[in-house]
Design a protein around this motif. Sequence first.
Motif, PDB file in Angstrom:
ATOM      1  N   LYS A   1       0.834  -1.197   0.000  1.00 56.66           N
ATOM      2  CA  LYS A   1       0.000   0.000   0.000  1.00 56.66           C
ATOM      3  C   LYS A   1       0.875   1.256   0.000  1.00 56.66           C
ATOM      4  O   LYS A   1       1.930   1.290   0.641  1.00 56.66           O
ATOM      5  CB  LYS A   1      -0.915  -0.006   1.215  1.00 56.66           C
ATOM      6  CG  LYS A   1      -1.922  -1.151   1.195  1.00 56.66           C
ATOM      7  CD  LYS A   1      -2.819  -1.132   2.418  1.00 56.66           C
ATOM      8  CE  LYS A   1      -3.830  -2.283   2.354  1.00 56.66           C
ATOM      9  NZ  LYS A   1      -4.710  -2.325   3.550  1.00 56.66           N
ATOM     10  N   PRO A   2       0.455   2.298  -0.723  1.00 56.79           N
ATOM     11  CA  PRO A   2       1.257   3.527  -0.784  1.00 56.79           C
ATOM     12  C   PRO A   2       1.543   4.138   0.584  1.00 56.79           C
ATOM     13  O   PRO A   2       2.640   4.652   0.816  1.00 56.79           O
ATOM     14  CB  PRO A   2       0.405   4.460  -1.657  1.00 56.79           C
ATOM     15  CG  PRO A   2      -0.434   3.543  -2.498  1.00 56.79           C
ATOM     16  CD  PRO A   2      -0.725   2.367  -1.626  1.00 56.79           C
TER      17      PRO A   2
ATOM     18  N   ALA B   1       5.442   5.663   5.036  1.00 59.28           N
ATOM     19  CA  ALA B   1       5.970   5.521   6.395  1.00 59.28           C
ATOM     20  C   ALA B   1       7.426   5.072   6.366  1.00 59.28           C
ATOM     21  O   ALA B   1       8.278   5.609   7.092  1.00 59.28           O
ATOM     22  CB  ALA B   1       5.118   4.526   7.180  1.00 59.28           C
ATOM     23  N   ALA B   2       7.739   4.089   5.512  1.00 57.95           N
ATOM     24  CA  ALA B   2       9.122   3.605   5.418  1.00 57.95           C
ATOM     25  C   ALA B   2      10.044   4.709   4.908  1.00 57.95           C
ATOM     26  O   ALA B   2      11.155   4.891   5.418  1.00 57.95           O
ATOM     27  CB  ALA B   2       9.179   2.383   4.508  1.00 57.95           C
TER      28      ALA B   2
ATOM     29  N   PHE C   1       7.604  -2.374   8.430  1.00 63.24           N
ATOM     30  CA  PHE C   1       6.502  -1.417   8.401  1.00 63.24           C
ATOM     31  C   PHE C   1       5.245  -2.144   7.935  1.00 63.24           C
ATOM     32  O   PHE C   1       5.294  -2.927   6.974  1.00 63.24           O
ATOM     33  CB  PHE C   1       6.803  -0.266   7.438  1.00 63.24           C
ATOM     34  CG  PHE C   1       8.007   0.542   7.817  1.00 63.24           C
ATOM     35  CD1 PHE C   1       7.885   1.680   8.592  1.00 63.24           C
ATOM     36  CD2 PHE C   1       9.272   0.144   7.407  1.00 63.24           C
ATOM     37  CE1 PHE C   1       8.997   2.418   8.953  1.00 63.24           C
ATOM     38  CE2 PHE C   1      10.389   0.880   7.754  1.00 63.24           C
ATOM     39  CZ  PHE C   1      10.253   2.013   8.528  1.00 63.24           C
ATOM     40  N   GLY C   2       4.130  -1.870   8.609  1.00 70.64           N
ATOM     41  CA  GLY C   2       2.883  -2.477   8.172  1.00 70.64           C
ATOM     42  C   GLY C   2       1.793  -2.369   9.214  1.00 70.64           C
ATOM     43  O   GLY C   2       1.936  -1.705  10.252  1.00 70.64           O
TER      44      GLY C   2
ATOM     45  N   ALA D   1       1.134   5.966   8.105  1.00 73.39           N
ATOM     46  CA  ALA D   1       1.797   7.102   7.467  1.00 73.39           C
ATOM     47  C   ALA D   1       1.676   8.356   8.318  1.00 73.39           C
ATOM     48  O   ALA D   1       2.644   9.111   8.482  1.00 73.39           O
ATOM     49  CB  ALA D   1       1.204   7.333   6.076  1.00 73.39           C
ATOM     50  N   LYS D   2       0.481   8.606   8.877  1.00 76.04           N
ATOM     51  CA  LYS D   2       0.303   9.775   9.742  1.00 76.04           C
ATOM     52  C   LYS D   2       1.180   9.671  10.996  1.00 76.04           C
ATOM     53  O   LYS D   2       1.783  10.656  11.423  1.00 76.04           O
ATOM     54  CB  LYS D   2      -1.168   9.907  10.144  1.00 76.04           C
ATOM     55  CG  LYS D   2      -2.106  10.232   8.987  1.00 76.04           C
ATOM     56  CD  LYS D   2      -3.554  10.285   9.469  1.00 76.04           C
ATOM     57  CE  LYS D   2      -4.513  10.560   8.326  1.00 76.04           C
ATOM     58  NZ  LYS D   2      -5.933  10.557   8.789  1.00 76.04           N
ATOM     59  N   SER D   3       1.243   8.480  11.565  1.00 72.33           N
ATOM     60  CA  SER D   3       2.052   8.284  12.771  1.00 72.33           C
ATOM     61  C   SER D   3       3.533   8.462  12.471  1.00 72.33           C
ATOM     62  O   SER D   3       4.270   9.062  13.265  1.00 72.33           O
ATOM     63  CB  SER D   3       1.798   6.885  13.351  1.00 72.33           C
ATOM     64  OG  SER D   3       0.436   6.714  13.693  1.00 72.33           O
ATOM     65  N   ALA D   4       3.989   7.952  11.327  1.00 69.91           N
ATOM     66  CA  ALA D   4       5.398   8.097  10.965  1.00 69.91           C
ATOM     67  C   ALA D   4       5.745   9.557  10.728  1.00 69.91           C
ATOM     68  O   ALA D   4       6.830  10.018  11.106  1.00 69.91           O
ATOM     69  CB  ALA D   4       5.706   7.263   9.722  1.00 69.91           C
ATOM     70  N   TYR D   5       4.839  10.304  10.106  1.00 66.60           N
ATOM     71  CA  TYR D   5       5.091  11.739   9.882  1.00 66.60           C
ATOM     72  C   TYR D   5       5.216  12.478  11.209  1.00 66.60           C
ATOM     73  O   TYR D   5       6.107  13.313  11.388  1.00 66.60           O
ATOM     74  CB  TYR D   5       3.967  12.338   9.050  1.00 66.60           C
ATOM     75  CG  TYR D   5       4.091  13.827   8.835  1.00 66.60           C
ATOM     76  CD1 TYR D   5       5.087  14.358   8.025  1.00 66.60           C
ATOM     77  CD2 TYR D   5       3.209  14.714   9.466  1.00 66.60           C
ATOM     78  CE1 TYR D   5       5.209  15.726   7.838  1.00 66.60           C
ATOM     79  CE2 TYR D   5       3.321  16.083   9.281  1.00 66.60           C
ATOM     80  CZ  TYR D   5       4.322  16.580   8.466  1.00 66.60           C
ATOM     81  OH  TYR D   5       4.445  17.936   8.300  1.00 66.60           O
ATOM     82  N   ARG D   6       4.363  12.148  12.159  1.00 67.04           N
ATOM     83  CA  ARG D   6       4.436  12.810  13.479  1.00 67.04           C
ATOM     84  C   ARG D   6       5.682  12.382  14.228  1.00 67.04           C
ATOM     85  O   ARG D   6       6.365  13.204  14.845  1.00 67.04           O
ATOM     86  CB  ARG D   6       3.197  12.474  14.305  1.00 67.04           C
ATOM     87  CG  ARG D   6       3.165  13.154  15.673  1.00 67.04           C
ATOM     88  CD  ARG D   6       2.939  14.635  15.513  1.00 67.04           C
ATOM     89  NE  ARG D   6       2.966  15.332  16.795  1.00 67.04           N
ATOM     90  CZ  ARG D   6       3.983  16.090  17.215  1.00 67.04           C
ATOM     91  NH1 ARG D   6       5.064  16.238  16.459  1.00 67.04           N
ATOM     92  NH2 ARG D   6       3.925  16.705  18.374  1.00 67.04           N
TER      93      ARG D   6
END
Length: 748
Positions: free
Chosen positions: A513-514, A519-520, A554-555, A653-658
């Motif tokens: 998934k994109p 996130a990675a 990641f997943g 993805a949101k968590s990785a950005y934060r």
Amino acid sequence: MKRIKLFYCQIFGILCFSLVFPCQSLQAKILEIPLAKIMTRPEAIQLHGVEDFYELSLPVSARHRIDKSRLVLDFRHSNVLVPSRSQLRVRVNGITIGQFVLNPKSPRQLETMEFPPELLTPGYNRIEFSVAQHYTDQQCEAPDSPELWSEIDSLRSKFILEASPKMLKPTLAQLEDLFDEHLLEFPLQILMPKITTQSLQWGALATQGIALRLNYRTPKLYFSPPPLRPASESGPAGLDFASLSHDAILIGTKNELQLWLPENVHGAIQGPYLHIMAQPGQSERLLLVISGNNDQEVTQAAQAFALLNYPFPDTQSTVIHSLDLPSMARANPPLVKTDATYSFAQLGLPTTSFNASMQPKPAEMVVKLPPDFYASEHASATFSLHLAYSGGMRRDSVLEVRINDVLQDTIQLNEESGAHYRDYQIVLPMRNFSPGPNRITFRPILAPLITGECTYINLDNLNVTLFDDSTLTLPDADHYTALPNLALFSRTGFPYTQPADGSDMAVQLLDDKPSTAIAAWLVMGKLAQINQVPLWNTAFVTTPAAEDRHRLIFGQSNEIPNDLLKKAPIGKTPQGTRWPYALWKGYEPPKQSWWRRFLSPESTPKPKVTPYAAQMTHTGDSGQYGLVTAFQSPDHPKRLITAFLAKTSENLAKSAYRLTQPEMWGQLKGDLAVWIPKAPKLAWQESGKAFYVGKISPTRAMGYHFNRHPWQWLLAMVGILLLFAWLTHRLLARFKHRRHPDANEIAP
């Protein structure tokens, strides 16, 4: 009359032309920047004493033209100040833009000041708030009286800038200004026709190249296939720029990108290829093309983009005919080596003079130690300082030495006539240093010799000079440390950044998934910022890695294999999720035999630390929380696995950005952490088992082994003594046989 008609015809023609070919309008943006957003820590700005100041830096991007600028200032101050002698002054790059009387009848003030936008230049602009505060009209007053204070609210105080984006005419030499760290946010679209292990590596390299140029900021990534504009009467099919909302990077092979590239760009791809251009119709945005004839060439082009750190070439496109990458040593270049001596000049601290102030600005240098260094308990680092200070200072003047803001030692500047030291030594234990970067600060606190009420106080003679030929000598050390350690990971990237090219790590995605890829890429970008070079040899896999490498995973939390979590602090069962709840840490006093005390009489062994946690299995999931956990690999005992998980890939993805934003990344500790994307803090704990990686020198290994097994040391010593006695007997017998063959016994 004919001229008037001709004039109106010309005007009418211009209007018609503008309707047919509308001009590009680059709409101005209103940027509201609270002071707290550009501070190291979001806190109130405190100003104390007769005079005080506070400095911060306001970033302005070279991609913006500032049309209007103003500052809204919300501040409070003491209600006993004398208004005729008390004021707050604001300066931008050394120019005063406002001054305000501190009126005790209005202890809270809200002021708005407009200032010329020309004062702001691309880069970091120095903002200074300074105060003069007095409680009496008389000349005699205590300069540090507690009622002399002012406070600026950093959340309500803000800069309001009207900024117009500039039309871009980009070249590859402008990458530093285009991917600009001075932008408060940097949204970026990554466009690739499909997701494969190869394209994941391309996206990671591109993200690392962006992250390195943004310094410490985190790009906001969007990932999708490139939008296609169908062929029409106006032109052939191609990339639909109207569907793009931000700067974009288009990545793929020449054949894959054929539908989206103009003919001239597509035809220019004759090898690893980079091309940069303004987006047609949206010239304030850029498009970067990374391509090549095959997968290998695209990889080389992506590596070249990540490595371009010099304004060359000054063209829109380039073909990379060769790329020779260095073979990375164990430590990346910024690391210092143990068992070596470095001058302050080599460590980045030039000769520094502290002048004419009782508390001048400290001098700092950063010493980046190996993340896994291991030194003996008695190992010490030695500072050999070359310094001089002027006469006429009071005996309580000092120069403080701090490591990571912790006071380590002080140098008394107590000679009234001044002094000059060529080799002033300070010896500090290595345990006071941290793995990775260490900020060493030299902070002078100076006092004039003659003071008192109604007395002229001379500050011009308060001078200290620290010379750049001062040295720091580090002892010998091994590479040996305990894992998992998320604090060490956040500070140094260890073990994934050793070697610095990423050749000892693999990245595994649990789905295609994109959002999982984003996130990675974000975490890889953060590791590149820590590493200061891209990790170009990282392997990307979508199935369990068979290679003997440290792994990032990641997943979605429900997709991670249960067998992989055998040694993790969390787990999955048919009944639900196994989760630890930390209770306390047990400190068991070490058992020290008399043999150990005899061998190392000055050593004090550290107590064994054991975390105690309640293990609970229950239903439920992580919800909106992101999760990171680190643990020993079940397949490779000397390898670490760090898993970033969430309930959905979008939330991942949101968590990785934060998490990758500086204020959150620095909070990582232990081996398990959870956080909400919008929360200011994360929760962490240490509940798993540790394992050790690295090697200890034979001498230290023997000492460590025999300290733990004293009877083996005793048996070894007895064996050595017996062997020595036997050899001595044999040598004496041979000597007797050669020199005195007839002497069978000693004469009386």
